[in-house]
Design a protein around this motif. Structure first.
Motif, PDB file in Angstrom:
ATOM      1  N   SER A 131       0.813  -1.212   0.000  1.00  0.00           N
ATOM      2  CA  SER A 131       0.000   0.000   0.000  1.00  0.00           C
ATOM      3  C   SER A 131       0.851   1.269   0.000  1.00  0.00           C
ATOM      4  O   SER A 131       0.317   2.363   0.085  1.00  0.00           O
ATOM      5  CB  SER A 131      -0.931  -0.016   1.205  1.00  0.00           C
ATOM      6  N   GLN A 132       2.198   1.114  -0.094  1.00  0.00           N
ATOM      7  CA  GLN A 132       3.085   2.279  -0.067  1.00  0.00           C
ATOM      8  C   GLN A 132       2.722   3.242  -1.192  1.00  0.00           C
ATOM      9  O   GLN A 132       2.596   2.822  -2.350  1.00  0.00           O
ATOM     10  CB  GLN A 132       4.548   1.817  -0.229  1.00  0.00           C
ATOM     11  N   LYS A 179      -4.103   2.795  11.852  1.00  0.00           N
ATOM     12  CA  LYS A 179      -3.866   1.451  11.304  1.00  0.00           C
ATOM     13  C   LYS A 179      -3.420   1.526   9.830  1.00  0.00           C
ATOM     14  O   LYS A 179      -2.473   0.860   9.427  1.00  0.00           O
ATOM     15  CB  LYS A 179      -5.162   0.642  11.430  1.00  0.00           C
ATOM     16  N   LEU A 180      -4.121   2.345   9.057  1.00  0.00           N
ATOM     17  CA  LEU A 180      -3.778   2.485   7.632  1.00  0.00           C
ATOM     18  C   LEU A 180      -2.395   3.118   7.469  1.00  0.00           C
ATOM     19  O   LEU A 180      -1.601   2.689   6.631  1.00  0.00           O
ATOM     20  CB  LEU A 180      -4.842   3.332   6.910  1.00  0.00           C
ATOM     21  N   LYS A 219       0.119   3.009   9.486  1.00  0.00           N
ATOM     22  CA  LYS A 219       1.145   2.012   9.834  1.00  0.00           C
ATOM     23  C   LYS A 219       1.374   1.008   8.701  1.00  0.00           C
ATOM     24  O   LYS A 219       2.447   0.432   8.580  1.00  0.00           O
ATOM     25  CB  LYS A 219       0.741   1.275  11.117  1.00  0.00           C
ATOM     26  N   SER A 220       0.327   0.815   7.870  1.00  0.00           N
ATOM     27  CA  SER A 220       0.463  -0.105   6.729  1.00  0.00           C
ATOM     28  C   SER A 220       0.965   0.607   5.478  1.00  0.00           C
ATOM     29  O   SER A 220       0.975   0.019   4.396  1.00  0.00           O
ATOM     30  CB  SER A 220      -0.890  -0.751   6.408  1.00  0.00           C
ATOM     31  N   GLY A 221       1.312   1.891   5.607  1.00  0.00           N
ATOM     32  CA  GLY A 221       1.909   2.609   4.474  1.00  0.00           C
ATOM     33  C   GLY A 221       0.961   3.473   3.671  1.00  0.00           C
ATOM     34  O   GLY A 221       1.353   4.041   2.653  1.00  0.00           O
ATOM     35  N   TRP A 222      -0.302   3.587   4.100  1.00  0.00           N
ATOM     36  CA  TRP A 222      -1.251   4.420   3.367  1.00  0.00           C
ATOM     37  C   TRP A 222      -1.068   5.898   3.695  1.00  0.00           C
ATOM     38  O   TRP A 222      -0.736   6.244   4.834  1.00  0.00           O
ATOM     39  CB  TRP A 222      -2.689   4.021   3.727  1.00  0.00           C
ATOM     40  N   ASP A 237     -11.396  -4.681  11.167  1.00  0.00           N
ATOM     41  CA  ASP A 237     -10.156  -5.471  11.193  1.00  0.00           C
ATOM     42  C   ASP A 237     -10.169  -6.613  10.182  1.00  0.00           C
ATOM     43  O   ASP A 237      -9.113  -7.108   9.795  1.00  0.00           O
ATOM     44  CB  ASP A 237      -9.922  -6.034  12.604  1.00  0.00           C
ATOM     45  N   ASP A 253      -9.930  -6.765   3.973  1.00  0.00           N
ATOM     46  CA  ASP A 253      -8.704  -7.138   3.282  1.00  0.00           C
ATOM     47  C   ASP A 253      -8.365  -6.041   2.280  1.00  0.00           C
ATOM     48  O   ASP A 253      -9.071  -5.855   1.299  1.00  0.00           O
ATOM     49  CB  ASP A 253      -8.936  -8.485   2.575  1.00  0.00           C
TER      50      ASP A 253
END
Lengths: 122, 149
Positions: free
Chosen positions: B2-3, B29-30, B32-35, B145, B148
């Protein structure tokens, strides 16, 4: 805040659902047009709505929905011959486009091109 | 994965408490996932967010809701995913607008007392996340959560 809130609007329905507001516009208008959400009116208001978004014309008055997250949907009326003309023009363009699409579909060959010999044999 | 991808979180009226909590949770949360996350709302929810997160630790980008709609319509920018939070007919109507104007993958996050009926009334293209939640964010958090991305 949109410039509409500073204009001299008339309020016909307030704090209602979008569906009821749409039905009200359809009921009281002399002409009804359907636009996509995001249609721009009065310089800076982009219509919020569930398609089909109804906009009405009654005399010189444009009737439209105005949605606020905490207050629901409003039906407003504002006199604007300019906006009404733009709305009619955009509808005329839509009809022209759909007619062109139909003509194009009619003119297109229905299948793979056939040779003269194939047709002659039949 | 997701970067470099962008996410929009659309806040509705803030009168149901779980919204603020879930927006902060999801934005974090997003991120931290690179969004690249933007939260849009009217004055009221944005003020609540600014007070809850004064240093901008969880939410870095905030935007005015109507301006965001205008900019997407005018094709100044768009997003890859959009979470539209809603608990009322007006919120559902805003969701329909994003579904029509944006190319983003749309999630309709439906909560509040009437979440199920409101969720059923959504007939535009959106992935529905529906939970009857007003004060307790757990049912909504559990469903979010499971998304996907």
């Amino acid at each position: 805040m949109s410039c509409i809130e500073q204009m001299k609007y008339r309020l016909y329905l307030e704090r209602t659902s979008f569906k009821e507001a749409r039905e009200y516009i359809e009921k009281i208008s002399e002409e009804v047009y359907y636009v996509d959400p995001g249609y721009k009116i009065f310089k800076d208001y982009y219509i919020i709505g569930v398609p089909p978004v109804a906009m009405g014309v009654r005399g010189k008055e444009l009737l439209f929905t105005y949605v606020k997250p905490c207050h629901g949907t409003f039906v407003m009326g504002l006199d604007s011959e300019e906006e009404i003309a733009r709305l009619r023009e955009s509808e005329a363009k839509k009809i022209k486009k759909s007619l062109q699409g139909e003509e194009k579909a009619k003119g297109e060959p229905s299948g793979a091109p056939a040779s003269f010999a194939d047709i002659y044999r039949k | 994965m997701s970067q470099g991808k962008s996410a929009l979180l659309v806040m509705g009226c803030p009168e149901v408490p779980v919204q603020n909590s879930m927006v902060i949770y999801l934005a974090h949360k997003l991120k931290k996932s690179g969004w690249d996350v933007t939260v849009a709302g009217t004055n009221a929810p944005i003020k609540l967010l600014k007070v809850a997160d004064p240093e901008g630790y969880y939410v870095q980008k905030m935007a005015d809701l109507d301006q965001t709609i205008a900019d997407i319509v005018e094709k100044k920018y768009d997003f890859d995913i959009c979470f539209a939070f809603m608990h009322s007919d007006a919120g559902m109507t805003y969701g329909a607008t994003f579904s029509a104007i944006s190319r983003a993958r749309l999630f309709a996050v439906v909560f509040g007392k009437n979440a199920e009926a409101l969720g059923e009334s959504i007939d535009y293209p959106a992935e529905k996340i529906v939970a009857v939640a007003t004060h307790n964010p757990a049912p909504l958090k559990n469903k979010i959560d499971k998304v996907d991305l």
